[in-house]
Design a protein around this motif. Sequence first.
Motif, PDB file in Angstrom:
ATOM      1  N   LEU A 170       0.824  -1.210   0.000  1.00 40.71           N
ATOM      2  CA  LEU A 170       0.000   0.000   0.000  1.00 40.71           C
ATOM      3  C   LEU A 170       0.859   1.261   0.000  1.00 40.71           C
ATOM      4  O   LEU A 170       0.590   2.218  -0.730  1.00 40.71           O
ATOM      5  N   LEU A 173       2.589   1.732  -3.340  1.00 39.19           N
ATOM      6  CA  LEU A 173       1.631   2.199  -4.346  1.00 39.19           C
ATOM      7  C   LEU A 173       1.370   3.694  -4.175  1.00 39.19           C
ATOM      8  O   LEU A 173       1.281   4.431  -5.161  1.00 39.19           O
ATOM      9  N   THR A 200      -6.966  -7.710  -4.089  1.00 39.50           N
ATOM     10  CA  THR A 200      -7.547  -6.397  -4.411  1.00 39.50           C
ATOM     11  C   THR A 200      -6.455  -5.369  -4.652  1.00 39.50           C
ATOM     12  O   THR A 200      -6.535  -4.560  -5.586  1.00 39.50           O
ATOM     13  N   LEU A 201      -5.427  -5.414  -3.812  1.00 34.66           N
ATOM     14  CA  LEU A 201      -4.307  -4.471  -3.966  1.00 34.66           C
ATOM     15  C   LEU A 201      -3.586  -4.711  -5.288  1.00 34.66           C
ATOM     16  O   LEU A 201      -3.186  -3.753  -5.968  1.00 34.66           O
ATOM     17  N   THR A 203      -4.877  -5.720  -8.047  1.00 33.93           N
ATOM     18  CA  THR A 203      -5.710  -5.112  -9.095  1.00 33.93           C
ATOM     19  C   THR A 203      -5.489  -3.606  -9.156  1.00 33.93           C
ATOM     20  O   THR A 203      -5.377  -3.009 -10.237  1.00 33.93           O
ATOM     21  N   LYS A 204      -5.430  -2.970  -7.984  1.00 34.73           N
ATOM     22  CA  LYS A 204      -5.198  -1.520  -7.924  1.00 34.73           C
ATOM     23  C   LYS A 204      -3.819  -1.154  -8.493  1.00 34.73           C
ATOM     24  O   LYS A 204      -3.669  -0.163  -9.207  1.00 34.73           O
ATOM     25  N   SER A 207      -3.936  -1.379 -12.263  1.00 39.72           N
ATOM     26  CA  SER A 207      -4.662  -0.225 -12.810  1.00 39.72           C
ATOM     27  C   SER A 207      -3.779   1.025 -12.796  1.00 39.72           C
ATOM     28  O   SER A 207      -3.726   1.783 -13.773  1.00 39.72           O
ATOM     29  N   ARG A 208      -3.088   1.235 -11.680  1.00 44.76           N
ATOM     30  CA  ARG A 208      -2.210   2.399 -11.576  1.00 44.76           C
ATOM     31  C   ARG A 208      -1.054   2.297 -12.563  1.00 44.76           C
ATOM     32  O   ARG A 208      -0.662   3.293 -13.184  1.00 44.76           O
TER      33      ARG A 208
END
Length: 378
Positions: A170, A173, A200-201, A203-204, A207-208
């Motif tokens: 996290l 990111l 979930t992280l 996936t984020k 995307s980023r």
Amino acid sequence: MAQPSADLPPAMAEIKSQSVDQVLQDMNRLPLFMTTLDETDGEGGENIQLEALRALAYEGTRAEVAENFRQQGNDCARAKQWTDAKEFYNKAIAALKAPSQTPPENDKRIVEEVDEEQEARKEKQIEEACYVNRALCNLEKKNYRSCIHDCASTLRLNPDNIKAFYRSGLACLALDKIAEATDACTRGLTLDPSNASLKTLTTKITSRKNHIDSVGKVRREREQKVASEKATLNLALRSRGILSKSTDAAPDLEDAVVKLENAMDPSSTLSFPLILLYPLQSQSDFVKAFAETESLGQHLEYIFPLPWDKEREYSVANVECYMETKVGGLIKAGKKMALSKILGSGKTEVIDGLIKVNVVPKSKAAGWIEEFKKRKSG
């Protein structure tokens, strides 16, 4: 008839003799009623009750002291009091790193024998928990680099700590450290493939990464386009024999620039920002885009008459135009000559993307030229 009042106990009698402010001040000295941290007890004294509580916080083995602070940190974290929680975790870690307290020989208290290996395991578990929880505090406070450092300390103690991988991911990111964030998630999922938070992280992060790659691609394409246009413009200038240079004192011309009609075609028409100077009157006119195929006369036709020229000295027929040469002299610029021919002579140069032309009445040209030479020689 009123009954006589019984005598008050000594403590109550003492309170009765005090003002309200004095009573509140004394109550504030008791840990139960404290509203401020009062460390003294009168002039130069100590708050004995408070000091006793503090001493209790540091009694016991290192693991016991650290665990006490850790639990208080957890209570603050549950209440989302991140600053206080972090401070308790700091105290717990400091307690674990403090030297062991050896009871004095004359201490009559019964000291239980402690299994050193078991105690070391406890200390390690508490230290791991404190680091990973302090990482959460730093994450919530947006201290991302500190969070990453705490996660690293956690993983040095326990390479299988999933929370450390997640919180590190996290924080990475948040700092756009995509490779590091991906690595943290990959390692965590290797240990726990079904972990929903890590999935979930991931996936984020993907995307980023796609967004950053897209922005980077647009930026690179724009930079390549600018570089290509600049190279094409330089080729166009060289092919026409037009000299140019840049200085540290370039004027702000906003969007007025030397440019080609077709930015990628060096044979297309060039245009230049050009300033007409009237040195005898300290006036000027600015032409934002003067095409190389145009002549000075064509522009003077619509600029004249000048609003400040009360004597009507300035007309196309009655003025002469001069440009400074690259060696500091002057050349006469023909009013009917295309700009490209004047610039292509190799005697003048375009400085900081701007062409300067001096316009003077014919009758005063000789005097102005003489004055110009004197200034240059001086």
